[in-house]
Motif scaffolding. Structure first.
Motif, PDB file in Angstrom:
ATOM      1  N   UNK A  22       0.498  -0.955  -0.189  1.00 46.21           N
ATOM      2  CA  UNK A  22      -0.446   0.001   0.285  1.00 46.21           C
ATOM      3  C   UNK A  22       0.634   1.337   0.155  1.00 46.21           C
ATOM      4  N   UNK A  23       2.135   1.328   0.118  1.00 47.19           N
ATOM      5  CA  UNK A  23       3.111   2.220  -0.063  1.00 47.19           C
ATOM      6  C   UNK A  23       2.524   2.561  -1.201  1.00 47.19           C
ATOM      7  N   UNK A  24       2.901   4.265  -1.741  1.00 47.14           N
ATOM      8  CA  UNK A  24       3.570   4.340  -3.052  1.00 47.14           C
ATOM      9  C   UNK A  24       5.153   3.742  -3.064  1.00 47.14           C
ATOM     10  N   UNK A  25       5.198   3.877  -4.375  1.00 44.89           N
ATOM     11  CA  UNK A  25       6.378   3.183  -4.840  1.00 44.89           C
ATOM     12  C   UNK A  25       7.337   4.133  -4.327  1.00 44.89           C
ATOM     13  N   UNK A  26       7.432   5.295  -4.347  1.00 47.11           N
ATOM     14  CA  UNK A  26       8.604   6.635  -3.575  1.00 47.11           C
ATOM     15  C   UNK A  26       8.711   6.006  -2.421  1.00 47.11           C
ATOM     16  N   UNK A  76       8.425   4.346 -11.486  1.00 44.14           N
ATOM     17  CA  UNK A  76       8.314   2.815 -11.665  1.00 44.14           C
ATOM     18  C   UNK A  76       9.015   2.474 -12.581  1.00 44.14           C
ATOM     19  N   UNK A  77       9.173   2.612 -13.824  1.00 49.46           N
ATOM     20  CA  UNK A  77       9.192   2.755 -15.114  1.00 49.46           C
ATOM     21  C   UNK A  77      10.544   2.198 -15.730  1.00 49.46           C
ATOM     22  N   UNK A  78      11.431   2.798 -14.718  1.00 47.80           N
ATOM     23  CA  UNK A  78      13.004   2.360 -14.501  1.00 47.80           C
ATOM     24  C   UNK A  78      13.891   1.863 -13.689  1.00 47.80           C
ATOM     25  N   UNK A  79      13.427   1.772 -12.659  1.00 48.52           N
ATOM     26  CA  UNK A  79      13.869   1.399 -11.342  1.00 48.52           C
ATOM     27  C   UNK A  79      14.596  -0.268 -11.993  1.00 48.52           C
ATOM     28  N   UNK A  80      14.213  -0.931 -13.148  1.00 47.66           N
ATOM     29  CA  UNK A  80      14.609  -1.924 -13.543  1.00 47.66           C
ATOM     30  C   UNK A  80      16.183  -1.604 -14.020  1.00 47.66           C
ATOM     31  N   UNK A  81      17.140  -1.128 -13.462  1.00 49.30           N
ATOM     32  CA  UNK A  81      17.794  -0.786 -13.952  1.00 49.30           C
ATOM     33  C   UNK A  81      19.514  -1.792 -14.077  1.00 49.30           C
ATOM     34  N   UNK A  82      20.242  -1.048 -15.223  1.00 49.14           N
ATOM     35  CA  UNK A  82      21.716  -1.659 -15.105  1.00 49.14           C
ATOM     36  C   UNK A  82      22.389  -1.421 -14.360  1.00 49.14           C
ATOM     37  N   UNK A 136      14.651  -3.788  -7.028  1.00 49.18           N
ATOM     38  CA  UNK A 136      14.139  -3.650  -8.432  1.00 49.18           C
ATOM     39  C   UNK A 136      12.995  -4.629  -7.942  1.00 49.18           C
ATOM     40  N   UNK A 137      13.021  -5.634  -7.411  1.00 52.97           N
ATOM     41  CA  UNK A 137      11.448  -6.460  -7.327  1.00 52.97           C
ATOM     42  C   UNK A 137      10.554  -6.146  -7.463  1.00 52.97           C
ATOM     43  N   UNK A 138      10.860  -4.683  -6.103  1.00 51.59           N
ATOM     44  CA  UNK A 138       9.732  -3.747  -5.950  1.00 51.59           C
ATOM     45  C   UNK A 138       8.963  -3.370  -7.451  1.00 51.59           C
ATOM     46  N   UNK A 139       9.559  -2.905  -7.859  1.00 51.54           N
ATOM     47  CA  UNK A 139       9.491  -2.241  -9.463  1.00 51.54           C
ATOM     48  C   UNK A 139       8.925  -2.659 -10.938  1.00 51.54           C
ATOM     49  N   UNK A 140       9.296  -4.193 -10.450  1.00 49.24           N
ATOM     50  CA  UNK A 140       9.507  -5.349 -11.864  1.00 49.24           C
ATOM     51  C   UNK A 140       7.156  -4.727 -12.038  1.00 49.24           C
ATOM     52  N   UNK A 141       7.971  -4.824 -13.751  1.00 46.89           N
ATOM     53  CA  UNK A 141       6.777  -4.458 -14.417  1.00 46.89           C
ATOM     54  C   UNK A 141       5.537  -3.305 -14.227  1.00 46.89           C
ATOM     55  N   UNK A 142       6.304  -2.468 -12.744  1.00 46.26           N
ATOM     56  CA  UNK A 142       5.089  -1.591 -12.217  1.00 46.26           C
ATOM     57  C   UNK A 142       4.533  -1.383 -13.560  1.00 46.26           C
ATOM     58  N   UNK A 143       4.809  -0.272 -14.416  1.00 43.68           N
ATOM     59  CA  UNK A 143       4.193   0.174 -15.524  1.00 43.68           C
ATOM     60  C   UNK A 143       2.625  -1.228 -16.105  1.00 43.68           C
ATOM     61  N   UNK A 144       3.207  -1.876 -15.902  1.00 41.48           N
ATOM     62  CA  UNK A 144       2.307  -2.704 -16.331  1.00 41.48           C
ATOM     63  C   UNK A 144       0.946  -3.213 -15.635  1.00 41.48           C
ATOM     64  N   UNK A 145       1.748  -3.808 -14.436  1.00 43.64           N
ATOM     65  CA  UNK A 145       0.477  -4.855 -13.126  1.00 43.64           C
ATOM     66  C   UNK A 145       1.096  -4.331 -11.432  1.00 43.64           C
ATOM     67  N   UNK A 146       0.795  -3.094 -11.123  1.00 48.16           N
ATOM     68  CA  UNK A 146       1.386  -2.140  -9.705  1.00 48.16           C
ATOM     69  C   UNK A 146       1.555  -2.531  -8.594  1.00 48.16           C
ATOM     70  N   UNK A 147       1.202  -4.051  -8.758  1.00 49.56           N
ATOM     71  CA  UNK A 147       1.138  -4.848  -7.448  1.00 49.56           C
ATOM     72  C   UNK A 147       1.702  -5.980  -7.879  1.00 49.56           C
TER      73      UNK A 147
END
Length: 282
Positions: A22-26, A76-82, A136-147
């Protein structure tokens, strides 16, 4: 002590789960960074420094700086960074090295047992990859499926909690052979096996219930098996560092559990290892 541990867990676990979902990603990133900073502060008890503050400053700067220096955004769109992935891989490699250290203990402590810089480095290698693996795990596909990412984080937590619980009851019931008596005299081989079985069963069941994507049950089971073993190693490694430093607990903030590090020691190993293996194999 067991009653106190259970009561603390009954309060803490719902708060952790609520924060994950329930916490916003930030705010989630800030919360995990705050927990990690507390872990760094407790780590200073393991460091042979003139003061705990001086041992805390450098790792804290690295941790906070990573949140600003790495090429990420908090939408959440770019957190899966190199860069974040490299840190997760570095964490997994660190736990391979820590395995050797635990197996050799008490031999081989001479080069790091009294070295301020090396001990601080061990803290960074333990906690910074943990922070970024959770992110990285929390942001996984955040733009498609936030949960979906929240379910991934919870899956690792369930894996570790079930490994701890399974090891405790299996060890109490069947435990005879000591696993690492020089590091943690209470841990047994039977407890380890019970914990590994519990972790694999819970992970496979929860992954299907949460609709977490994976290539095959066998591959996810292998990832769960290796991760649960790594979680045990995280506990053993912290016990080793405490023995070298001559301290019983990393802190006293959690009744019945000790400090933050005493509670997340298994997670610091499990998250980087799971993150790397999941994206590589599962």
């Amino acid at each position: 002590m067991l009653k106190q541990r259970v009561l603390t867990a009954l309060v803490l676990a719902p708060l952790v789960i609520a924060g994950i979902f329930f916490l916003p990603l930030q705010l989630f990133v800030i919360a995990v960074a705050g927990v990690t900073l507390l872990g760094h502060w407790e780590w200073t008890k393991f460091v042979a420094a003139s003061s705990r503050f001086s041992a805390f400053v450098f790792p804290a700067i690295i941790l906070v700086g990573s949140l600003f220096a790495l090429p990420v955004t908090l939408d959440g769109l770019q957190l899966n960074s190199i860069s974040g992935s490299v840190l997760a891989i570095a964490g997994a490699l660190w736990w391979l090295a820590a395995t050797v250290m635990v197996l050799r203990y008490p031999r081989g402590t001479g080069w790091w047992g009294e070295s301020n810089a090396v001990q601080q480095g061990f803290g960074v290698l333990t906690l910074l990859p943990f922070l970024w693996s959770v992110i990285l795990l929390r942001a996984y596909h955040f733009d498609v499926s936030p949960y979906l990412g929240a379910k991934m984080v919870l899956l690792v937590c369930l894996l570790v909690w079930s490994a701890d619980t399974g090891a405790y009851f299996a060890g109490k019931t069947f435990g005879k052979r000591k696993m690492a008596p020089s590091v943690s005299p209470n841990k047994t081989v039977e407890g380890l096996i019970g914990g590994l079985i519990a972790a694999v069963v819970v992970t496979l069941t929860a992954a299907q219930y949460f609709s977490i994507p994976f290539s095959s049950l066998a591959m996810l089971g292998l990832v769960a098996l290796i991760t649960s073993f790594a979680s045990v190693l995280g506990d053993l490694a912290e016990s080793m560092f405490k023995r070298v430093a001559g301290v019983k607990d990393s802190g006293s903030i959690l009744p019945g559990h000790g400090g933050i590090l005493d509670r997340i020691d298994s997670l610091t190993a499990a998250f980087p290892v799971f993150t790397v293996l999941y994206f590589w194999l599962a």
